[in-house]
Design a protein around this motif. Structure first.
Motif, mmCIF file in Angstrom:
data_model
loop_
_atom_site.group_PDB
_atom_site.id
_atom_site.type_symbol
_atom_site.label_atom_id
_atom_site.label_comp_id
_atom_site.label_asym_id
_atom_site.label_seq_id
_atom_site.Cartn_x
_atom_site.Cartn_y
_atom_site.Cartn_z
ATOM 1 N N PHE A 35 -8.405 62.347 6.312
ATOM 2 C CA PHE A 35 -7.503 61.688 7.254
ATOM 3 C C PHE A 35 -7.352 62.492 8.540
ATOM 4 O O PHE A 35 -7.115 61.915 9.603
ATOM 5 N N ALA A 36 -7.493 63.811 8.471
ATOM 6 C CA ALA A 36 -7.519 64.604 9.708
ATOM 7 C C ALA A 36 -8.730 64.199 10.551
ATOM 8 O O ALA A 36 -8.639 64.072 11.777
ATOM 9 N N ALA A 37 -9.862 63.974 9.880
ATOM 10 C CA ALA A 37 -11.061 63.519 10.594
ATOM 11 C C ALA A 37 -10.859 62.123 11.178
ATOM 12 O O ALA A 37 -11.311 61.830 12.293
ATOM 13 N N LEU A 38 -10.170 61.253 10.435
ATOM 14 C CA LEU A 38 -9.888 59.906 10.942
ATOM 15 C C LEU A 38 -9.042 59.968 12.209
ATOM 16 O O LEU A 38 -9.305 59.248 13.187
ATOM 17 N N ILE A 39 -8.036 60.825 12.204
ATOM 18 C CA ILE A 39 -7.189 60.988 13.394
ATOM 19 C C ILE A 39 -8.028 61.477 14.571
ATOM 20 O O ILE A 39 -7.876 61.010 15.704
ATOM 21 N N ALA A 40 -8.924 62.424 14.298
ATOM 22 C CA ALA A 40 -9.779 62.961 15.362
ATOM 23 C C ALA A 40 -10.651 61.863 15.962
ATOM 24 O O ALA A 40 -10.779 61.747 17.190
ATOM 25 N N VAL A 41 -11.248 61.044 15.106
ATOM 26 C CA VAL A 41 -12.113 59.966 15.598
ATOM 27 C C VAL A 41 -11.312 58.981 16.444
ATOM 28 O O VAL A 41 -11.740 58.563 17.534
ATOM 29 N N CYS A 42 -10.135 58.596 15.964
ATOM 30 C CA CYS A 42 -9.304 57.653 16.713
ATOM 31 C C CYS A 42 -8.798 58.251 18.021
ATOM 32 O O CYS A 42 -8.498 57.517 18.972
ATOM 33 N N SER A 43 -8.705 59.565 18.077
ATOM 34 C CA SER A 43 -8.218 60.230 19.294
ATOM 35 C C SER A 43 -9.266 60.283 20.386
ATOM 36 O O SER A 43 -8.944 60.192 21.576
ATOM 37 N N ILE A 44 -10.526 60.457 19.994
ATOM 38 C CA ILE A 44 -11.562 60.634 21.012
ATOM 39 C C ILE A 44 -12.198 59.312 21.448
ATOM 40 O O ILE A 44 -12.952 59.286 22.417
ATOM 41 N N ILE A 45 -11.882 58.216 20.744
ATOM 42 C CA ILE A 45 -12.341 56.910 21.216
ATOM 43 C C ILE A 45 -11.662 56.636 22.559
ATOM 44 O O ILE A 45 -10.441 56.748 22.675
#
Length: 207
Positions: A35-45
């Motif tokens: 979920f930390a990775a999911l947050i990162a992906v959603c942040s850099i979109i």
């Protein structure tokens, strides 16, 4: 069978008693990292820039993390995301990294994220077992509470502090994020309830 034989026979089973605990910890760590990775992906979109801040998918990922993982694991996932970004990986909004975002106009939003995930998790964990998996309105209201108490309070305060805005202007600017956040919170409620229907034991019990 003698007592010695009985203890010998029982010995091979002893390590198995601890196996579920090890698997549980490993699962928790994997979920936190995922979920930390999911947050990162959603942040850099790429998002929609509104000036000192932008509309992104960050809050969707933050609230979903709390709703799916619960308070403690949700908090840890967001803290892991922030720690990795602060360490230099460009995973903050707009591809920012390091400590600079903590001195910028969006610092209030960034600081609010762990608290929002935690509060979302606290509320969803305390719903009756069936409601966390079936009640989209209740999970939606939990997301609204997390947004209102933390994101849309600390965010404008950060803008007033770092973007040279008055408090009134900062809170007025923040209103532009509400329509998108309402949609994202509804998506979170739909997805989270679906996850809990599929995995009813995912949330920790609060008996």
């Amino acid at each position: 069978m003698s007592s010695t034989d009985a203890s010998t026979a029982a010995a091979p089973d002893a390590p198995q008693a601890h196996a579920p605990r090890r698997r549980s910890v490993a699962t928790d760590l994997a979920l936190v990292a995922t979920f930390a990775a999911l947050i990162a992906v959603c942040s850099i979109i790429p998002g929609i820039s509104l000036g000192p801040a932008a509309v992104t998918l960050q809050t969707l990922a933050i609230l979903l993390t709390g709703a799916v993982l619960g308070a403690t694991r949700g908090l840890l996932a967001v803290l892991l995301y922030i720690a990795v970004g602060a360490a230099g990986l460009p995973i903050f909004s707009g591809g920012a990294a390091g400590l600079a975002p903590f001195a910028g106009p969006t610092v209030g939003y960034l600081v609010s994220f762990p608290f929002a995930a935690w509060l979302m998790g606290v509320i969803v964990e305390r719903l009756p077992r069936g409601k966390a998996a079936t009640s989209i309105p209740l999970v939606f209201l939990a997301g609204l509470a997390a947004n209102l108490v933390f994101v849309h309070l600390l965010g404008p305060l950060g803008l007033a502090w770092r973007a040279d805005m008055t408090l009134g202007a900062a809170f007025l600017f923040d209103l532009a994020f509400w329509p998108g956040d309402l949609v994202k919170t509804l998506i979170v409620a739909v997805v989270a309830t679906a996850v809990h229907r599929a995995f009813p034991g995912l949330l920790p019990r609060r008996d």
